[in-house]
Design a protein around this motif. Structure first.
Motif, PDB file in Angstrom:
ATOM      1  N   PRO A 134       0.833  -1.211   0.000  1.00 35.89           N
ATOM      2  CA  PRO A 134       0.000   0.000   0.000  1.00 35.89           C
ATOM      3  C   PRO A 134       0.866   1.259   0.000  1.00 35.89           C
ATOM      4  O   PRO A 134       1.934   1.298   0.592  1.00 35.89           O
ATOM      5  CB  PRO A 134      -0.798  -0.120   1.295  1.00 35.89           C
ATOM      6  N   ILE A 135       0.372   2.270  -0.695  1.00 35.38           N
ATOM      7  CA  ILE A 135       1.053   3.567  -0.727  1.00 35.38           C
ATOM      8  C   ILE A 135       0.335   4.485   0.246  1.00 35.38           C
ATOM      9  O   ILE A 135      -0.849   4.779   0.084  1.00 35.38           O
ATOM     10  CB  ILE A 135       1.041   4.166  -2.150  1.00 35.38           C
ATOM     11  N   GLN A 136       1.076   4.925   1.263  1.00 32.81           N
ATOM     12  CA  GLN A 136       0.502   5.810   2.268  1.00 32.81           C
ATOM     13  C   GLN A 136       0.908   7.249   1.976  1.00 32.81           C
ATOM     14  O   GLN A 136       1.942   7.509   1.374  1.00 32.81           O
ATOM     15  CB  GLN A 136       0.989   5.399   3.655  1.00 32.81           C
ATOM     16  N   GLY A 137       0.084   8.174   2.415  1.00 33.95           N
ATOM     17  CA  GLY A 137       0.405   9.592   2.278  1.00 33.95           C
ATOM     18  C   GLY A 137       0.330  10.116   0.857  1.00 33.95           C
ATOM     19  O   GLY A 137       0.961  11.122   0.545  1.00 33.95           O
ATOM     20  N   ALA A 138      -0.426   9.471   0.008  1.00 30.77           N
ATOM     21  CA  ALA A 138      -0.558   9.937  -1.368  1.00 30.77           C
ATOM     22  C   ALA A 138      -1.590  11.050  -1.449  1.00 30.77           C
ATOM     23  O   ALA A 138      -2.506  11.138  -0.629  1.00 30.77           O
ATOM     24  CB  ALA A 138      -0.972   8.780  -2.279  1.00 30.77           C
ATOM     25  N   GLN A 139      -1.424  11.896  -2.443  1.00 30.20           N
ATOM     26  CA  GLN A 139      -2.418  12.914  -2.733  1.00 30.20           C
ATOM     27  C   GLN A 139      -3.095  12.465  -4.025  1.00 30.20           C
ATOM     28  O   GLN A 139      -2.449  12.330  -5.063  1.00 30.20           O
ATOM     29  CB  GLN A 139      -1.758  14.280  -2.908  1.00 30.20           C
ATOM     30  N   ILE A 140      -4.409  12.214  -3.934  1.00 32.95           N
ATOM     31  CA  ILE A 140      -5.160  11.683  -5.076  1.00 32.95           C
ATOM     32  C   ILE A 140      -6.267  12.658  -5.425  1.00 32.95           C
ATOM     33  O   ILE A 140      -7.145  12.940  -4.612  1.00 32.95           O
ATOM     34  CB  ILE A 140      -5.766  10.302  -4.745  1.00 32.95           C
ATOM     35  N   GLU A 141      -6.213  13.157  -6.642  1.00 40.14           N
ATOM     36  CA  GLU A 141      -7.261  14.047  -7.132  1.00 40.14           C
ATOM     37  C   GLU A 141      -8.054  13.290  -8.189  1.00 40.14           C
ATOM     38  O   GLU A 141      -7.490  12.659  -9.084  1.00 40.14           O
ATOM     39  CB  GLU A 141      -6.678  15.323  -7.745  1.00 40.14           C
ATOM     40  N   VAL A 142      -9.388  13.341  -8.060  1.00 42.20           N
ATOM     41  CA  VAL A 142     -10.274  12.679  -9.008  1.00 42.20           C
ATOM     42  C   VAL A 142     -11.099  13.751  -9.696  1.00 42.20           C
ATOM     43  O   VAL A 142     -11.641  14.647  -9.053  1.00 42.20           O
ATOM     44  CB  VAL A 142     -11.207  11.666  -8.292  1.00 42.20           C
TER      45      VAL A 142
END
Length: 176
Positions: free
Chosen positions: A68-76
């Protein structure tokens, strides 16, 4: 007498049921569909997006080791939706998406930033029609009137057969 027995035999066949045979309307199977989802993969990340009620759940993993990738910034971004997902747990993010709950194809663009990883991914979320619940009348396995009618015919046939047997016995006694 033979006609009555033959009729009783065929009518009783309607009532007898065993594995592999259905004598009534088939019950509709429960809806076993999964929630709408899609999967997108690049060299660096693997993303699974699931529409759960009116929220998008975004699962983000490294493509190299599936961690798992933690601390990601994901914009949808897409029709009726634009926003940043919030972190929930290890590699799981959430974004309110009420506009995506309607049936149809929803093209989405996901921008992922996590450390040195920066990716722009596109996918389409397909949401199917929600089935209408079956009424109680439609889900009844066998109609009550079939059992009542078959029982009435069987009882009537038994009474007729008994009476015919009694008459035959009385004739035999009178002829002796």
């Amino acid at each position: 007498m033979a006609a009555i027995l033959l009729a009783l035999f065929f009518l009783s066949a309607l009532v007898i049921a065993h594995e592999g045979h259905d004598h009534g309307a088939t019950a509709k199977p429960a809806d076993a569909r999964l929630a709408p989802r899609f999967e997108v993969r690049s060299e660096d990340v693997e993303i699974v997006v699931v529409l759960a009620d009116k929220d998008l759940l975004i699962y983000v993993d490294r493509a190299s080791d599936n961690g798992p990738i933690q601390g990601a910034q994901i914009e949808v971004e897409g029709p009726g939706i634009k926003g940043l997902a919030t972190a929930m747990a290890d590699g799981v993010y959430q974004l309110p998406a009420a506009a995506l709950a309607q049936a149809g194809k929803h093209p989405l663009t996901l921008t992922i930033q996590a450390g040195e990883i920066v990716d722009l991914l596109a996918a389409t979320l397909e949401v199917g029609e929600v089935p209408v619940a079956a009424s109680a009348e439609e889900t009844t396995e066998r109609p009550w009137w079939l059992f009542a009618g078959a029982s009435l015919v069987l009882v009537s046939g038994g009474l007729v057969a008994s009476r015919l047997r009694r008459q035959a016995t009385e004739r035999a006694i009178h002829h002796v």
